[in-house]
Design an enzyme around this catalytic site. Sequence first.
Site, PDB file in Angstrom:
ATOM      1  N   LYS A  13      -6.477  -0.383   8.486  1.00  0.00           N
ATOM      2  CA  LYS A  13      -5.313  -0.735   9.335  1.00  0.00           C
ATOM      3  C   LYS A  13      -3.913  -0.488   8.681  1.00  0.00           C
ATOM      4  O   LYS A  13      -2.947   0.011   9.102  1.00  0.00           O
ATOM      5  CB  LYS A  13      -5.575  -1.999   9.542  1.00  0.00           C
ATOM      6  CG  LYS A  13      -6.802  -2.527  10.176  1.00  0.00           C
ATOM      7  CD  LYS A  13      -7.051  -4.078  10.460  1.00  0.00           C
ATOM      8  CE  LYS A  13      -7.089  -5.009   9.456  1.00  0.00           C
ATOM      9  NZ  LYS A  13      -8.375  -4.893   8.537  1.00  0.00           N
ATOM     10  N   ARG A  88      -6.862 -12.291  15.239  1.00  0.00           N
ATOM     11  CA  ARG A  88      -7.913 -12.218  14.400  1.00  0.00           C
ATOM     12  C   ARG A  88      -9.177 -13.261  15.009  1.00  0.00           C
ATOM     13  O   ARG A  88     -10.143 -13.634  14.563  1.00  0.00           O
ATOM     14  CB  ARG A  88      -7.575 -12.844  13.195  1.00  0.00           C
ATOM     15  CG  ARG A  88      -7.803 -11.666  12.260  1.00  0.00           C
ATOM     16  CD  ARG A  88      -7.566 -12.425  10.837  1.00  0.00           C
ATOM     17  NE  ARG A  88      -7.921 -11.465   9.775  1.00  0.00           N
ATOM     18  CZ  ARG A  88      -7.417 -10.429   9.085  1.00  0.00           C
ATOM     19  NH1 ARG A  88      -6.114 -10.059   9.273  1.00  0.00           N
ATOM     20  NH2 ARG A  88      -7.884 -10.178   7.900  1.00  0.00           N
ATOM     21  N   ARG A 127      -8.547   0.550  -3.694  1.00  0.00           N
ATOM     22  CA  ARG A 127      -7.240   0.057  -3.378  1.00  0.00           C
ATOM     23  C   ARG A 127      -6.952  -0.640  -4.707  1.00  0.00           C
ATOM     24  O   ARG A 127      -5.607  -0.547  -5.085  1.00  0.00           O
ATOM     25  CB  ARG A 127      -7.222  -0.633  -2.262  1.00  0.00           C
ATOM     26  CG  ARG A 127      -5.897  -1.269  -1.845  1.00  0.00           C
ATOM     27  CD  ARG A 127      -5.808  -1.790  -0.646  1.00  0.00           C
ATOM     28  NE  ARG A 127      -6.496  -2.827  -0.481  1.00  0.00           N
ATOM     29  CZ  ARG A 127      -6.802  -3.682   0.369  1.00  0.00           C
ATOM     30  NH1 ARG A 127      -6.316  -3.394   1.745  1.00  0.00           N
ATOM     31  NH2 ARG A 127      -7.532  -4.902   0.402  1.00  0.00           N
ATOM     32  N   ARG A 135      -4.145  -8.240  -5.197  1.00  0.00           N
ATOM     33  CA  ARG A 135      -4.720  -9.111  -4.185  1.00  0.00           C
ATOM     34  C   ARG A 135      -5.835  -9.725  -4.672  1.00  0.00           C
ATOM     35  O   ARG A 135      -6.755  -9.281  -5.073  1.00  0.00           O
ATOM     36  CB  ARG A 135      -4.930  -8.365  -2.889  1.00  0.00           C
ATOM     37  CG  ARG A 135      -4.016  -7.991  -2.103  1.00  0.00           C
ATOM     38  CD  ARG A 135      -4.396  -7.440  -0.877  1.00  0.00           C
ATOM     39  NE  ARG A 135      -5.371  -7.970   0.040  1.00  0.00           N
ATOM     40  CZ  ARG A 135      -5.609  -7.582   1.145  1.00  0.00           C
ATOM     41  NH1 ARG A 135      -4.981  -6.540   1.825  1.00  0.00           N
ATOM     42  NH2 ARG A 135      -6.361  -8.316   1.958  1.00  0.00           N
ATOM     43  N   ARG A 146     -15.147 -12.434   3.790  1.00  0.00           N
ATOM     44  CA  ARG A 146     -14.185 -11.744   4.871  1.00  0.00           C
ATOM     45  C   ARG A 146     -14.972 -11.079   6.003  1.00  0.00           C
ATOM     46  O   ARG A 146     -14.713 -11.045   7.089  1.00  0.00           O
ATOM     47  CB  ARG A 146     -13.219 -10.862   4.311  1.00  0.00           C
ATOM     48  CG  ARG A 146     -11.974 -11.473   3.467  1.00  0.00           C
ATOM     49  CD  ARG A 146     -11.391 -10.898   2.407  1.00  0.00           C
ATOM     50  NE  ARG A 146     -10.593  -9.628   2.619  1.00  0.00           N
ATOM     51  CZ  ARG A 146     -10.196  -8.591   2.022  1.00  0.00           C
ATOM     52  NH1 ARG A 146     -10.631  -8.826   0.512  1.00  0.00           N
ATOM     53  NH2 ARG A 146      -9.710  -7.561   2.259  1.00  0.00           N
TER      54      ARG A 146
HETATM   55  P1  AP5 Z   1      -6.396  -0.471   3.893  1.00  0.00           P
HETATM   56  O1  AP5 Z   1      -5.608   0.560   4.893  1.00  0.00           O
HETATM   57  O2  AP5 Z   1      -5.630  -1.118   2.962  1.00  0.00           O
HETATM   58  O3  AP5 Z   1      -7.378  -1.435   4.886  1.00  0.00           O
HETATM   59  P2  AP5 Z   1      -7.132  -2.755   5.731  1.00  0.00           P
HETATM   60  O4  AP5 Z   1      -7.910  -2.221   6.846  1.00  0.00           O
HETATM   61  O5  AP5 Z   1      -5.514  -2.832   5.846  1.00  0.00           O
HETATM   62  O6  AP5 Z   1      -7.862  -3.689   4.706  1.00  0.00           O
HETATM   63  P3  AP5 Z   1      -7.091  -5.166   4.287  1.00  0.00           P
HETATM   64  O7  AP5 Z   1      -8.119  -5.347   3.255  1.00  0.00           O
HETATM   65  O8  AP5 Z   1      -5.992  -5.226   4.308  1.00  0.00           O
HETATM   66  O9  AP5 Z   1      -7.691  -5.810   5.679  1.00  0.00           O
HETATM   67  P4  AP5 Z   1      -7.883  -7.586   5.714  1.00  0.00           P
HETATM   68  O10 AP5 Z   1      -8.087  -7.336   7.249  1.00  0.00           O
HETATM   69  O11 AP5 Z   1      -9.028  -8.036   5.058  1.00  0.00           O
HETATM   70  O12 AP5 Z   1      -6.587  -8.296   5.006  1.00  0.00           O
HETATM   71  P5  AP5 Z   1      -5.246  -8.622   5.641  1.00  0.00           P
HETATM   72  O13 AP5 Z   1      -4.193  -8.592   4.669  1.00  0.00           O
HETATM   73  O14 AP5 Z   1      -5.002  -8.633   7.174  1.00  0.00           O
HETATM   74  O15 AP5 Z   1      -7.359   0.564   3.297  1.00  0.00           O
HETATM   75  C1  AP5 Z   1      -8.268   0.214   2.204  1.00  0.00           C
HETATM   76  C2  AP5 Z   1      -8.542   1.311   1.124  1.00  0.00           C
HETATM   77  O16 AP5 Z   1      -9.256   2.405   1.769  1.00  0.00           O
HETATM   78  C3  AP5 Z   1      -7.241   1.736   0.667  1.00  0.00           C
HETATM   79  O17 AP5 Z   1      -7.271   2.347  -0.636  1.00  0.00           O
HETATM   80  C4  AP5 Z   1      -6.977   3.013   1.575  1.00  0.00           C
HETATM   81  O18 AP5 Z   1      -6.367   4.156   0.795  1.00  0.00           O
HETATM   82  C5  AP5 Z   1      -8.553   3.585   1.682  1.00  0.00           C
HETATM   83  N1  AP5 Z   1      -8.827   4.073   3.158  1.00  0.00           N
HETATM   84  C6  AP5 Z   1      -8.097   3.909   4.404  1.00  0.00           C
HETATM   85  N2  AP5 Z   1      -8.508   4.541   5.197  1.00  0.00           N
HETATM   86  C7  AP5 Z   1      -9.548   5.487   4.599  1.00  0.00           C
HETATM   87  C8  AP5 Z   1     -10.480   6.598   4.837  1.00  0.00           C
HETATM   88  N3  AP5 Z   1     -10.296   6.946   6.353  1.00  0.00           N
HETATM   89  N4  AP5 Z   1     -11.170   7.460   4.265  1.00  0.00           N
HETATM   90  C9  AP5 Z   1     -11.105   6.808   2.924  1.00  0.00           C
HETATM   91  N5  AP5 Z   1     -10.446   5.737   2.394  1.00  0.00           N
HETATM   92  C10 AP5 Z   1      -9.323   5.244   3.287  1.00  0.00           C
HETATM   93  O19 AP5 Z   1      -5.617 -10.441   5.506  1.00  0.00           O
HETATM   94  C11 AP5 Z   1      -6.028 -10.845   4.269  1.00  0.00           C
HETATM   95  C12 AP5 Z   1      -6.136 -12.631   4.377  1.00  0.00           C
HETATM   96  O20 AP5 Z   1      -5.165 -13.154   5.168  1.00  0.00           O
HETATM   97  C13 AP5 Z   1      -7.315 -12.954   5.520  1.00  0.00           C
HETATM   98  O21 AP5 Z   1      -8.641 -12.948   4.814  1.00  0.00           O
HETATM   99  C14 AP5 Z   1      -6.928 -14.059   5.933  1.00  0.00           C
HETATM  100  O22 AP5 Z   1      -7.217 -15.181   5.152  1.00  0.00           O
HETATM  101  C15 AP5 Z   1      -5.421 -14.220   6.209  1.00  0.00           C
HETATM  102  N6  AP5 Z   1      -5.028 -13.717   7.502  1.00  0.00           N
HETATM  103  C16 AP5 Z   1      -4.311 -12.382   7.609  1.00  0.00           C
HETATM  104  N7  AP5 Z   1      -4.152 -12.561   8.871  1.00  0.00           N
HETATM  105  C17 AP5 Z   1      -4.576 -13.555   9.581  1.00  0.00           C
HETATM  106  C18 AP5 Z   1      -4.716 -13.934  10.859  1.00  0.00           C
HETATM  107  N8  AP5 Z   1      -4.034 -13.182  11.812  1.00  0.00           N
HETATM  108  N9  AP5 Z   1      -5.180 -15.115  11.270  1.00  0.00           N
HETATM  109  C19 AP5 Z   1      -5.580 -15.845  10.032  1.00  0.00           C
HETATM  110  N10 AP5 Z   1      -5.626 -15.675   8.980  1.00  0.00           N
HETATM  111  C20 AP5 Z   1      -5.178 -14.267   8.655  1.00  0.00           C
HETATM  112 MG    MG Z   2      -4.192  -4.309   5.107  1.00  0.00          MG
END
Ligand code: AP5
Ligand code: MG
Length: 194
Positions: A13, A88, A127, A135, A146
């Site tokens: 994402k 979410r 990552r 992180r 997660r």
């Molecule tokens: P990346 O693009 O970083 O993946 P991502 O989908 O953004 O993953 P996140 O870990 O950021 O998602 P998340 O939903 O757990 O975290 P968030 O910050 O939202 O890609 C990952 C890696 O893969 C990179 O190295 C990239 O280069 C590689 N890659 C990408 N595409 C690829 C491909 N096609 N092929 C190969 N490699 C690839 O949330 C964190 C925490 O915040 C949550 O756990 C929760 O506690 C809180 N939180 C956030 N939002 C909310 C909400 N709306 N409600 C409640 N709590 C929330």
């Molecule tokens: Mg992300």
Amino acid sequence: MIIILLGAPGAGKGTQSARLVAERGLTQLSTGDMLRDALARGTELGKQAKAIMDAGKLVADDIILAMIRERLTASTGGNGVILDGFPRTIAQAEGLDKMLEEMGLRIDHVIEIGVDENVLADRIMTRAKESDETRDDDSVEVLQKRLKVYHESTAPIIPYYQNRGKLSVVDGMQSIDAVASAIDAILKTTEERS
Ligand code: AP5
Ligand code: MG
């Protein structure tokens, strides 16, 4: 234009959002980034959120909705908005619908980046090695939590949007560029309509 990017942790994402920002001048609203920013600034919200994020759980819906309302109001004048990692939960999806209705806006696309879960640990660990930002939730243990929360609380929003005719799915197992092209093809359908 309002786009929601959905997908499991590590699906890509953030990667695809960054590209859409660079190529199309969209504004990325990532609730995860907002919470990490609050933590970096040492705010009370950041401190509270840290424990929840480190446990792989979700921050309360009302906090997240208030955060999004503020940022969405400030971002509506631009080229469009990508919601990354929000909504979410069903409550967040309903809260967003209500908010957008009040603002006279609507969601154009909900794009799910589908992946096989067995690649996610590798992606997250890569990552963690390559990124400047550390992180604390980037461990295999927290990833498993997660993912469990993703299935229980976030996956139900997929049928929510499917029933409203908003959902498109892209194959997130392809290369980053191929995923990007698939997303562009979906966005083109709106551009052709308007
Ligand atoms: P990346 O693009 O970083 O993946 P991502 O989908 O953004 O993953 P996140 O870990 O950021 O998602 P998340 O939903 O757990 O975290 P968030 O910050 O939202 O890609 C990952 C890696 O893969 C990179 O190295 C990239 O280069 C590689 N890659 C990408 N595409 C690829 C491909 N096609 N092929 C190969 N490699 C690839 O949330 C964190 C925490 O915040 C949550 O756990 C929760 O506690 C809180 N939180 C956030 N939002 C909310 C909400 N709306 N409600 C409640 N709590 C929330
Ligand atoms: Mg992300």
